[in-house]
Design an enzyme around this catalytic site. Structure first.
Site, PDB file in Angstrom:
ATOM      1  N   ASP A 409     -38.745 -23.631 -78.610  1.00 29.87           N
ATOM      2  CA  ASP A 409     -38.420 -24.737 -79.510  1.00 29.87           C
ATOM      3  C   ASP A 409     -36.901 -24.880 -79.549  1.00 29.87           C
ATOM      4  O   ASP A 409     -36.196 -24.003 -80.069  1.00 29.87           O
ATOM      5  CB  ASP A 409     -38.982 -24.435 -80.903  1.00 29.87           C
ATOM      6  N   HIS A 410     -36.401 -25.999 -79.034  1.00 31.30           N
ATOM      7  CA  HIS A 410     -34.947 -26.173 -78.916  1.00 31.30           C
ATOM      8  C   HIS A 410     -34.276 -26.404 -80.267  1.00 31.30           C
ATOM      9  O   HIS A 410     -33.045 -26.392 -80.367  1.00 31.30           O
ATOM     10  CB  HIS A 410     -34.642 -27.347 -77.989  1.00 31.30           C
ATOM     11  N   ARG A 411     -35.068 -26.591 -81.333  1.00 33.91           N
ATOM     12  CA  ARG A 411     -34.474 -26.661 -82.668  1.00 33.91           C
ATOM     13  C   ARG A 411     -34.016 -25.287 -83.127  1.00 33.91           C
ATOM     14  O   ARG A 411     -33.122 -25.162 -83.976  1.00 33.91           O
ATOM     15  CB  ARG A 411     -35.486 -27.220 -83.670  1.00 33.91           C
ATOM     16  N   VAL A 413     -33.899 -22.316 -80.715  1.00 37.01           N
ATOM     17  CA  VAL A 413     -33.324 -21.529 -79.623  1.00 37.01           C
ATOM     18  C   VAL A 413     -32.482 -22.419 -78.728  1.00 37.01           C
ATOM     19  O   VAL A 413     -32.938 -23.462 -78.251  1.00 37.01           O
ATOM     20  CB  VAL A 413     -34.447 -20.857 -78.805  1.00 37.01           C
TER      21      VAL A 413
END
Length: 438
Positions: A409-411, A413
């Site tokens: 999850d780019h939010r 990591v």
């Protein structure tokens, strides 16, 4: 007469309905408190329901194969004396419900003293009103796959003439459908060669097709994957790794008498590597709280193991995986996987995971792009381990190689953190001695 209606308990985990799979009792049977009366399927598991009442079964209020909401009456139980005075086919008197009567939960519902024995079912004559419609659901004898077939076809089992012993079989359903086809839909057909668990093949303008109802685990998985894919911004990274040293270690471990009772597989070393890599990148073992706008770092590793089952994809959880010795990890993985494939995983065993692994290599697949389990930040896909040409120094030699793919999850990591985690897992599998000592 005193009659108690047993209402479908709350399965927990936010689930609101369940399908009645199989009845273990018939009208007229005597039951004791905690006797198993039926099996139900929720979106997460198959659960056996014990009755909270003792007495005689007066009516089965829901037919097998039907999906009902939590709180729906499914079984009527009368006291033994009163039940003898009233024929079992009569409708039971409805007990007055309290305004704030609590609904029991499936998980941990009452002490289970013993497993009841499946009782022989008995046919029940119908009581009807003036237009011939039954005033209570009539229990037609048929196996669950036959009930499912009839339900998929939109046929009431009570309309189908039963065969030998008063039991409706698949052949009876198909014969009934053929009689309808001659007057209603000549283009419709069923596959007589399919087994009882299949759904019918029908003709359409585009050719023959099969329509499979989306429900249970399949429905829950579809909803969860859509929610995950369109809520969490996924990033996937790939890494191809020489795992020859890990394969050599596994050979030695399989000869270890202390590990004779557990399954020693590459997944065991992958799990160990993941748990160690999460220490260095704790953001991978986290969740994103959108309401509070907070990143919640988890201090324990509860590892989900994606498992293909006849009911669909399940992800049972091995709790405190980072604290367990390797033999215990192997035993826990074997237990949760076998339980899931048998359809006996309870809802609580599917909740609370903090990171997941999906082993696509068991299907001979080199790699894939995994979708996050809702609420988790990372998932690792492990591809097939094959002999491939590999550059070692100035030589090309055959080595055991696999491809790893991690989605995150780019939010939560960043690319650097995701890359570090994947590189750590790869390094530990290239040199598993580190994983054994850390």
């Amino acid at each position: 007469m005193t009659t108690n209606e047993y209402k479908l308990p709350d399965p927990g985990e936010g689930l609101t309905e369940a399908e009645i799979l199989t009845w273990h009792v018939a009208v007229g049977d005597t039951v004791k408190v905690n006797d198993i009366v039926c099996e139900v399927e929720t979106a997460k598991s198959v659960v056996e329901l014990p009755t909270p009442y003792a007495g005689t079964v007066v009516a089965l209020l829901v037919a097998a194969g039907e999906t009902v909401a939590v709180g729906t009456p499914i079984l009527a139980v009368g006291d033994a004396v009163a039940a003898q005075e009233q024929p079992p086919e009569q409708a039971p008197e409805q007990a007055p419900a309290e305004e704030h009567e609590p609904v029991a939960t499936l998980v941990g519902y009452g002490p289970r003293e013993r497993q009841s024995v499946r009782r022989r079912r008995r046919a029940t004559p119908a009581s009807a009103d003036g237009d011939g419609a039954p005033d209570r659901p009539i229990r037609t004898l048929a196996k669950p796959p036959v009930r499912k077939l009839a339900k998929d076809l939109g046929v009431d089992l009570r309309e189908i003439p039963p065969g030998e012993g008063g039991i409706v079989r698949r052949a009876d359903v198909e014969a009934y459908m053929r009689t309808l086809e001659t007057t209603v839909s000549p283009a419709s057909t069923t596959s007589a060669e399919a087994d009882e668990s299949s759904v019918p093949v029908v003709a359409s303008p585009g050719g023959r097709e099969t329509r499979v109802p989306v429900k249970g685990v399949r429905k829950a998985t579809a909803e969860a994957m859509v929610a995950s894919a369109f809520t969490a911004p996924h990033v996937t990274e790939w890494l191809t790794v020489d795992v020859s040293a890990s394969m050599e270690l596994l050979d030695r471990m399989r000869r270890d008498p202390d590990l004779a009772e557990v399954k020693v597989s590459p997944l065991l070393l992958v799990v160990r590597a993941v748990c160690l890599a999460l220490r260095r990148t704790p953001e991978m073992n986290a969740t994103f709280d959108a309401d509070a706008q907070e990143i919640v770092l988890k201090h324990d590793v509860h590892l989900g193991i994606a498992t293909a089952t006849p009911r669909g994809l399940l992800v049972p959880v091995v709790r405190d995986c980072d604290r367990l010795p390797m033999p215990e990890v192997a035993s826990r993985i074997a237990d949760v996987v076998s339980t899931a494939r048998e359809g006996k995983t309870q809802p609580e065993a599917l909740a609370g995971g903090t990171f997941s692994i999906t082993n696509v290599g068991v299907f001979g697949v080199d790699a894939g792009t995994p979708i996050l389990v809702p609420g988790q930040t990372g998932i690792l896909a492990v591809g097939a381990i094959n002999r491939r040409p590999w550059v070692v120094g100035d030589d090309i030699v055959p080595r055991w190689v696999t491809t790893l793919a991690v989605s995150f999850d780019h939010r939560v990591v960043d690319g650097a953190q995701g890359s570090r985690f994947l590189a750590d897992v790869g390094t530990l599998l290239e040199d598993p001695a580190q994983a054994m000592t850390l």
